[in-house]
Design a protein around this motif. Structure first.
Motif, mmCIF file in Angstrom:
data_model
loop_
_atom_site.group_PDB
_atom_site.id
_atom_site.type_symbol
_atom_site.label_atom_id
_atom_site.label_comp_id
_atom_site.label_asym_id
_atom_site.label_seq_id
_atom_site.Cartn_x
_atom_site.Cartn_y
_atom_site.Cartn_z
ATOM 1 N N LYS A 154 -8.869 7.122 -0.768
ATOM 2 C CA LYS A 154 -8.298 6.182 0.196
ATOM 3 C C LYS A 154 -8.279 6.756 1.617
ATOM 4 O O LYS A 154 -8.551 6.043 2.579
ATOM 5 C CB LYS A 154 -6.875 5.809 -0.225
ATOM 6 C CG LYS A 154 -6.204 4.825 0.702
ATOM 7 C CD LYS A 154 -4.848 4.426 0.176
ATOM 8 C CE LYS A 154 -4.172 3.427 1.111
ATOM 9 N NZ LYS A 154 -2.853 3.039 0.602
ATOM 10 N N TYR A 155 -7.968 8.043 1.746
ATOM 11 C CA TYR A 155 -7.743 8.636 3.073
ATOM 12 C C TYR A 155 -8.851 9.565 3.547
ATOM 13 O O TYR A 155 -8.797 10.053 4.673
ATOM 14 C CB TYR A 155 -6.400 9.376 3.102
ATOM 15 C CG TYR A 155 -5.230 8.433 3.011
ATOM 16 C CD1 TYR A 155 -4.892 7.626 4.089
ATOM 17 C CD2 TYR A 155 -4.487 8.312 1.841
ATOM 18 C CE1 TYR A 155 -3.839 6.741 4.010
ATOM 19 C CE2 TYR A 155 -3.422 7.428 1.755
ATOM 20 C CZ TYR A 155 -3.109 6.645 2.851
ATOM 21 O OH TYR A 155 -2.060 5.772 2.764
ATOM 22 N N SER B 272 0.821 -1.205 0.000
ATOM 23 C CA SER B 272 0.000 0.000 0.000
ATOM 24 C C SER B 272 0.858 1.260 0.000
ATOM 25 O O SER B 272 0.536 2.222 -0.671
ATOM 26 C CB SER B 272 -0.933 -0.012 1.207
ATOM 27 O OG SER B 272 -1.692 1.162 1.241
ATOM 28 N N GLN B 273 1.972 1.217 0.776
ATOM 29 C CA GLN B 273 2.847 2.381 0.832
ATOM 30 C C GLN B 273 3.524 2.612 -0.515
ATOM 31 O O GLN B 273 3.687 3.749 -0.939
ATOM 32 C CB GLN B 273 3.877 2.216 1.942
ATOM 33 C CG GLN B 273 4.662 3.481 2.198
ATOM 34 C CD GLN B 273 5.505 3.393 3.450
ATOM 35 O OE1 GLN B 273 5.395 2.463 4.221
ATOM 36 N NE2 GLN B 273 6.343 4.376 3.638
ATOM 37 N N PHE C 51 -4.235 11.955 -7.523
ATOM 38 C CA PHE C 51 -4.558 12.582 -6.238
ATOM 39 C C PHE C 51 -5.964 12.190 -5.798
ATOM 40 O O PHE C 51 -6.208 11.971 -4.613
ATOM 41 C CB PHE C 51 -4.414 14.106 -6.306
ATOM 42 C CG PHE C 51 -4.518 14.739 -4.948
ATOM 43 C CD1 PHE C 51 -3.483 14.615 -4.031
ATOM 44 C CD2 PHE C 51 -5.658 15.428 -4.576
ATOM 45 C CE1 PHE C 51 -3.580 15.174 -2.773
ATOM 46 C CE2 PHE C 51 -5.759 15.985 -3.315
ATOM 47 C CZ PHE C 51 -4.718 15.857 -2.419
ATOM 48 N N PHE D 262 3.086 8.159 3.589
ATOM 49 C CA PHE D 262 2.205 9.229 3.130
ATOM 50 C C PHE D 262 1.102 9.495 4.150
ATOM 51 O O PHE D 262 0.758 10.646 4.407
ATOM 52 C CB PHE D 262 1.588 8.894 1.767
ATOM 53 C CG PHE D 262 0.618 9.940 1.294
ATOM 54 C CD1 PHE D 262 1.080 11.146 0.787
ATOM 55 C CD2 PHE D 262 -0.756 9.734 1.386
ATOM 56 C CE1 PHE D 262 0.194 12.138 0.367
ATOM 57 C CE2 PHE D 262 -1.644 10.714 0.971
ATOM 58 C CZ PHE D 262 -1.165 11.913 0.458
ATOM 59 N N SER D 263 0.563 8.444 4.766
ATOM 60 C CA SER D 263 -0.521 8.644 5.740
ATOM 61 C C SER D 263 -0.030 9.452 6.928
ATOM 62 O O SER D 263 -0.757 10.317 7.438
ATOM 63 C CB SER D 263 -1.105 7.304 6.204
ATOM 64 O OG SER D 263 -0.156 6.553 6.915
ATOM 65 N N LEU E 275 1.528 7.068 -6.513
ATOM 66 C CA LEU E 275 0.498 8.090 -6.738
ATOM 67 C C LEU E 275 1.026 9.480 -6.427
ATOM 68 O O LEU E 275 0.786 10.434 -7.181
ATOM 69 C CB LEU E 275 -0.744 7.777 -5.894
ATOM 70 C CG LEU E 275 -1.537 6.531 -6.292
ATOM 71 C CD1 LEU E 275 -2.594 6.202 -5.243
ATOM 72 C CD2 LEU E 275 -2.164 6.706 -7.660
ATOM 73 N N VAL E 276 1.762 9.613 -5.334
ATOM 74 C CA VAL E 276 2.343 10.911 -4.964
ATOM 75 C C VAL E 276 3.280 11.388 -6.061
ATOM 76 O O VAL E 276 3.271 12.567 -6.433
ATOM 77 C CB VAL E 276 3.074 10.821 -3.601
ATOM 78 C CG1 VAL E 276 3.933 12.047 -3.356
ATOM 79 C CG2 VAL E 276 2.071 10.643 -2.469
ATOM 80 N N GLN F 252 -7.342 9.373 -6.212
ATOM 81 C CA GLN F 252 -7.229 8.047 -5.596
ATOM 82 C C GLN F 252 -6.738 8.148 -4.157
ATOM 83 O O GLN F 252 -7.214 7.433 -3.275
ATOM 84 C CB GLN F 252 -6.296 7.146 -6.410
ATOM 85 C CG GLN F 252 -6.886 6.705 -7.726
ATOM 86 C CD GLN F 252 -5.933 5.797 -8.487
ATOM 87 O OE1 GLN F 252 -4.714 5.862 -8.309
ATOM 88 N NE2 GLN F 252 -6.485 4.951 -9.333
ATOM 89 N N LEU F 253 -5.786 9.046 -3.921
ATOM 90 C CA LEU F 253 -5.313 9.264 -2.552
ATOM 91 C C LEU F 253 -6.424 9.824 -1.668
ATOM 92 O O LEU F 253 -6.583 9.407 -0.519
ATOM 93 C CB LEU F 253 -4.105 10.211 -2.554
ATOM 94 C CG LEU F 253 -2.814 9.646 -3.127
ATOM 95 C CD1 LEU F 253 -1.795 10.747 -3.352
ATOM 96 C CD2 LEU F 253 -2.265 8.563 -2.214
ATOM 97 N N ASP G 268 1.022 4.277 -2.645
ATOM 98 C CA ASP G 268 0.911 5.688 -2.254
ATOM 99 C C ASP G 268 2.050 6.504 -2.861
ATOM 100 O O ASP G 268 1.838 7.595 -3.394
ATOM 101 C CB ASP G 268 0.924 5.847 -0.735
ATOM 102 C CG ASP G 268 -0.358 5.396 -0.067
ATOM 103 O OD1 ASP G 268 -1.344 5.099 -0.784
ATOM 104 O OD2 ASP G 268 -0.383 5.352 1.180
#
Length: 181
Positions: free
Chosen positions: A28-29, A2-3, A22, A72-73, A9-10, A24-25, A6
């Motif tokens: 997710k969050y 998952s990381q 973005f 990222f989280s 995507l970043v 998608q991020l 992320d």
């Protein structure tokens, strides 16, 4: 895995300004960040949504500053944490957070209203940093190390905040009819 996703995507957002990446991020969050704010604001859904929106706007505009030193989280929660404290600082100029104000925020919109209001009132008895730590640990399932990264506190201090917060909440809930079962 998952990381890594992320980070991919970043990278898409930072290098190519790919708004779909973005998005998608955000998908997710979004729920975890909104839930984080909902607990910090003692159930104020509108304020939670506003703070979450500001968090994602700042994340998008500053995504190039993400250095991958943490996940990222963690970086996103740090932005959310700062956003909440910026909001509190701006409010302190006009009024202080007190029980009457929190009671007004914990309105009759909730499904299991009695227990939620008691939980929000118990959270309201905590200092802001204690509420942040307890929310991240128990409600967002973050590790003590991640909470330390988000809040900028040493891990020992995070543990102390968690311990004090648990004691305060347990004391408040016992006084209000919860016997610990």
């Amino acid at each position: 895995m998952s990381q890594l996703n992320d980070i991919a995507l970043v990278t898409q957002v930072a290098v190519f300004r790919n708004t779909r990446a973005f998005d998608q991020l955000v998908r997710k969050y979004q729920s975890p960040v909104r839930r984080f704010f909902l607990n910090l604001t003692c159930g104020d859904r509108e304020l939670s949504d506003d703070l979450a929106q500001e968090t994602f706007l700042k994340a998008y505009t500053h995504i190039a500053s993400f250095k991958n030193l943490s996940g990222f989280s963690t970086w996103l929660y740090r932005i959310a944490y700062n956003e909440f404290y910026d909001y509190l600082r701006s409010r302190k100029e006009t009024d202080d957070l007190d029980i009457a104000l929190v009671d007004a925020q914990c309105s009759v919109r909730q499904e299991d209203i009695g227990q939620r209001m008691d939980l929000y009132r118990a959270l309201a008895t905590l200092k802001e940093i204690e509420r942040t730590c307890i929310t991240l640990f128990y409600m967002e399932d973050q590790s003590i190390e991640k909470i330390a990264g988000i809040t900028g506190c040493p891990t020992g201090t995070v543990k102390s905040h968690l311990s004090r917060a648990k004691e305060k909440m347990a004391s408040y809930l016992k006084k209000n009819g919860y016997d610990g079962k």
